[in-house]
Scaffold this motif. Structure first.
Motif, mmCIF file in Angstrom:
data_model
loop_
_atom_site.group_PDB
_atom_site.id
_atom_site.type_symbol
_atom_site.label_atom_id
_atom_site.label_comp_id
_atom_site.label_asym_id
_atom_site.label_seq_id
_atom_site.Cartn_x
_atom_site.Cartn_y
_atom_site.Cartn_z
ATOM 1 N N GLN A 147 1.056 -4.787 -12.065
ATOM 2 C CA GLN A 147 1.584 -4.301 -13.338
ATOM 3 C C GLN A 147 1.616 -2.785 -13.399
ATOM 4 O O GLN A 147 2.532 -2.196 -13.978
ATOM 5 N N GLN A 148 0.622 -2.141 -12.825
ATOM 6 C CA GLN A 148 0.590 -0.681 -12.829
ATOM 7 C C GLN A 148 1.799 -0.105 -12.084
ATOM 8 O O GLN A 148 2.459 0.822 -12.564
ATOM 9 N N LEU A 149 2.081 -0.668 -10.935
ATOM 10 C CA LEU A 149 3.230 -0.225 -10.150
ATOM 11 C C LEU A 149 4.530 -0.520 -10.888
ATOM 12 O O LEU A 149 5.433 0.324 -10.948
ATOM 13 N N ALA A 150 4.628 -1.716 -11.476
ATOM 14 C CA ALA A 150 5.841 -2.106 -12.194
ATOM 15 C C ALA A 150 6.109 -1.200 -13.385
ATOM 16 O O ALA A 150 7.256 -0.800 -13.630
ATOM 17 N N PHE A 164 7.399 10.643 -6.256
ATOM 18 C CA PHE A 164 8.559 9.762 -6.205
ATOM 19 C C PHE A 164 9.382 9.847 -7.480
ATOM 20 O O PHE A 164 8.848 9.850 -8.587
ATOM 21 N N SER A 165 10.697 9.921 -7.313
ATOM 22 C CA SER A 165 11.611 9.901 -8.452
ATOM 23 C C SER A 165 12.872 9.152 -8.048
ATOM 24 O O SER A 165 13.184 9.030 -6.864
ATOM 25 N N VAL A 166 13.588 8.663 -9.043
ATOM 26 C CA VAL A 166 14.833 7.933 -8.806
ATOM 27 C C VAL A 166 15.980 8.861 -9.171
ATOM 28 O O VAL A 166 16.192 9.167 -10.349
ATOM 29 N N TYR A 167 16.712 9.323 -8.164
ATOM 30 C CA TYR A 167 17.743 10.311 -8.440
ATOM 31 C C TYR A 167 18.994 10.152 -7.584
ATOM 32 O O TYR A 167 19.979 10.872 -7.789
ATOM 33 N N ASN A 168 18.983 9.213 -6.625
ATOM 34 C CA ASN A 168 20.160 9.005 -5.786
ATOM 35 C C ASN A 168 20.158 7.544 -5.313
ATOM 36 O O ASN A 168 19.204 6.798 -5.588
ATOM 37 N N PRO A 169 21.217 7.106 -4.619
ATOM 38 C CA PRO A 169 21.280 5.693 -4.219
ATOM 39 C C PRO A 169 20.099 5.233 -3.367
ATOM 40 O O PRO A 169 19.615 4.102 -3.528
ATOM 41 N N GLU A 170 19.624 6.101 -2.466
ATOM 42 C CA GLU A 170 18.511 5.705 -1.597
ATOM 43 C C GLU A 170 17.220 5.498 -2.393
ATOM 44 O O GLU A 170 16.511 4.505 -2.189
ATOM 45 N N SER A 171 16.900 6.429 -3.274
ATOM 46 C CA SER A 171 15.675 6.283 -4.069
ATOM 47 C C SER A 171 15.788 5.127 -5.053
ATOM 48 O O SER A 171 14.804 4.450 -5.342
ATOM 49 N N ARG A 172 17.008 4.870 -5.558
ATOM 50 C CA ARG A 172 17.209 3.707 -6.442
ATOM 51 C C ARG A 172 16.980 2.404 -5.678
ATOM 52 O O ARG A 172 16.337 1.481 -6.196
ATOM 53 N N ARG A 173 17.488 2.323 -4.457
ATOM 54 C CA ARG A 173 17.270 1.122 -3.652
ATOM 55 C C ARG A 173 15.788 0.910 -3.378
ATOM 56 O O ARG A 173 15.295 -0.220 -3.428
ATOM 57 N N ALA A 174 15.078 1.996 -3.086
ATOM 58 C CA ALA A 174 13.642 1.882 -2.828
ATOM 59 C C ALA A 174 12.918 1.379 -4.071
ATOM 60 O O ALA A 174 12.064 0.486 -3.981
ATOM 61 N N ALA A 175 13.242 1.938 -5.224
ATOM 62 C CA ALA A 175 12.601 1.508 -6.474
ATOM 63 C C ALA A 175 12.882 0.038 -6.743
ATOM 64 O O ALA A 175 11.973 -0.724 -7.117
ATOM 65 N N ASP A 176 14.132 -0.377 -6.563
ATOM 66 C CA ASP A 176 14.487 -1.773 -6.801
ATOM 67 C C ASP A 176 13.754 -2.704 -5.844
ATOM 68 O O ASP A 176 13.278 -3.782 -6.245
ATOM 69 N N LEU A 177 13.650 -2.307 -4.568
ATOM 70 C CA LEU A 177 12.967 -3.134 -3.581
ATOM 71 C C LEU A 177 11.484 -3.286 -3.919
ATOM 72 O O LEU A 177 10.925 -4.391 -3.860
ATOM 73 N N LYS A 207 0.829 -1.205 0.000
ATOM 74 C CA LYS A 207 0.000 0.000 0.000
ATOM 75 C C LYS A 207 0.865 1.256 0.000
ATOM 76 O O LYS A 207 0.555 2.248 -0.677
ATOM 77 N N LEU A 208 1.947 1.221 0.774
ATOM 78 C CA LEU A 208 2.858 2.368 0.804
ATOM 79 C C LEU A 208 3.501 2.576 -0.561
ATOM 80 O O LEU A 208 3.596 3.710 -1.044
ATOM 81 N N ALA A 209 3.933 1.494 -1.180
ATOM 82 C CA ALA A 209 4.556 1.595 -2.502
ATOM 83 C C ALA A 209 3.602 2.231 -3.511
ATOM 84 O O ALA A 209 3.986 3.124 -4.278
ATOM 85 N N ARG A 210 2.361 1.801 -3.516
ATOM 86 C CA ARG A 210 1.391 2.355 -4.462
ATOM 87 C C ARG A 210 1.110 3.834 -4.164
ATOM 88 O O ARG A 210 0.989 4.652 -5.085
ATOM 89 N N LEU A 211 1.007 4.174 -2.895
ATOM 90 C CA LEU A 211 0.762 5.570 -2.535
ATOM 91 C C LEU A 211 1.929 6.445 -2.965
ATOM 92 O O LEU A 211 1.729 7.507 -3.564
ATOM 93 N N VAL A 212 3.135 5.999 -2.680
ATOM 94 C CA VAL A 212 4.324 6.798 -2.972
ATOM 95 C C VAL A 212 4.546 6.946 -4.472
ATOM 96 O O VAL A 212 4.833 8.050 -4.963
ATOM 97 N N VAL A 213 4.403 5.859 -5.207
ATOM 98 C CA VAL A 213 4.782 5.853 -6.620
ATOM 99 C C VAL A 213 3.662 6.337 -7.532
ATOM 100 O O VAL A 213 3.911 7.053 -8.511
ATOM 101 N N LEU A 214 2.426 5.976 -7.231
ATOM 102 C CA LEU A 214 1.321 6.235 -8.148
ATOM 103 C C LEU A 214 0.501 7.467 -7.815
ATOM 104 O O LEU A 214 -0.330 7.890 -8.625
ATOM 105 N N ASN A 215 0.721 8.052 -6.651
ATOM 106 C CA ASN A 215 -0.062 9.227 -6.277
ATOM 107 C C ASN A 215 0.239 10.382 -7.229
ATOM 108 O O ASN A 215 1.398 10.662 -7.538
ATOM 109 N N ASN A 216 -0.796 11.060 -7.696
ATOM 110 C CA ASN A 216 -0.628 12.190 -8.610
ATOM 111 C C ASN A 216 -0.389 13.461 -7.811
ATOM 112 O O ASN A 216 -1.318 14.086 -7.310
ATOM 113 N N THR A 217 0.876 13.833 -7.679
ATOM 114 C CA THR A 217 1.232 15.020 -6.921
ATOM 115 C C THR A 217 1.433 16.202 -7.851
ATOM 116 O O THR A 217 1.297 16.088 -9.071
ATOM 117 N N GLU A 218 1.766 17.359 -7.267
ATOM 118 C CA GLU A 218 2.043 18.537 -8.066
ATOM 119 C C GLU A 218 3.274 18.296 -8.939
ATOM 120 O O GLU A 218 4.090 17.418 -8.682
#
Length: 220
Positions: free
Chosen positions: A181-184, A158-171, A142-153
């Motif tokens: 599939q939507q999340l992927a 969520f974006s992949v721009y440093n080692p921490e965010s890359r690790r989160a995306a990979d996890l 649920k957290l992954a979907r909220l973070v990645v799919l939420n339509n923010t300003e």
């Protein structure tokens, strides 16, 4: 004793006495953050303070309460303080309370269309790390979907721009990619964008170095 502690806690205000903002700091439930981060405060009091905050968040979401200032929106302050209490190996309180907090946020009515970023991209991996175990898998999803799919300003979310965010995306992709599939699709797109930008940056740095080397060679 417990009676004295209860009386003292009943006078504790989880928000700052006055609203303020300056270049370094701002009001917005900093006393709550202090309780969350304090190592010598028992979980009982952290949980009671947490309940007060949740009640206020629900009241704001339902329109029964309004924040004093734009930067004191209860939900925004709540997620900020959770992140401050749980990053880089810090455990401000029990993993059970953290899991309960994340469930509350992800199940809050209307949160899926909330247009403000609730979790910083580089902090997500730390929150996921605090939600270990099979019993928290649904909460992580649920957290992954909220973070990645939420339509923010624009320029947030969520974006992949440093080692921490890359690790989160990979996890998130590794754990939920096959079933969601939507999340992927979104995660793969974000990772592809990050790879593209990294390749472009390497090319730019290489050209700059070539120019420097050319100038230096002429000086010999």
């Amino acid at each position: 004793d417990d009676d004295l502690a209860n009386r003292l806690f009943s006078r504790y205000q989880i928000n700052d006495p006055i609203a303020y903002m300056n270049m370094e700091d701002a009001s917005g439930y900093n006393p709550l953050r202090n309780i969350f981060c304090a190592e010598n405060v028992p979980t009982k009091w952290k949980s009671l303070a947490d309940k007060q905050m949740r009640d206020l968040i629900v009241a704001e979401v339902e329109g029964r309460e309004q924040p004093r200032e734009d930067w004191e929106v209860a939900l925004q302050c709540y997620t900020n303080h959770i992140q401050m209490s749980n990053y880089d190996g810090r455990e401000g309180y029990s993993r059970e309370l953290l899991a309960s907090q994340i469930r509350f946020i992800t199940e809050l009515p209307g949160v899926e269309v909330y247009n403000q970023e609730l979790f910083s991209s580089w902090q997500v991996v730390h929150i996921l790390g605090g939600l270990a175990g099979d019993d928290n898998r649904q909460t992580r999803h649920k957290l992954a979907r909220l973070v990645v799919l939420n339509n923010t300003e624009e320029y947030s979310g969520f974006s992949v721009y440093n080692p921490e965010s890359r690790r989160a995306a990979d996890l998130m992709l590794q754990e939920f990619g096959e079933e969601d599939q939507q999340l992927a699709t979104k995660l793969n797109s974000l990772i592809a964008d990050a790879n593209k930008h990294e390749t472009e940056n390497v090319a730019i740095q290489r050209k700059r170095q070539q120019k420097v080397d050319a100038v230096l060679s002429q000086m010999k």
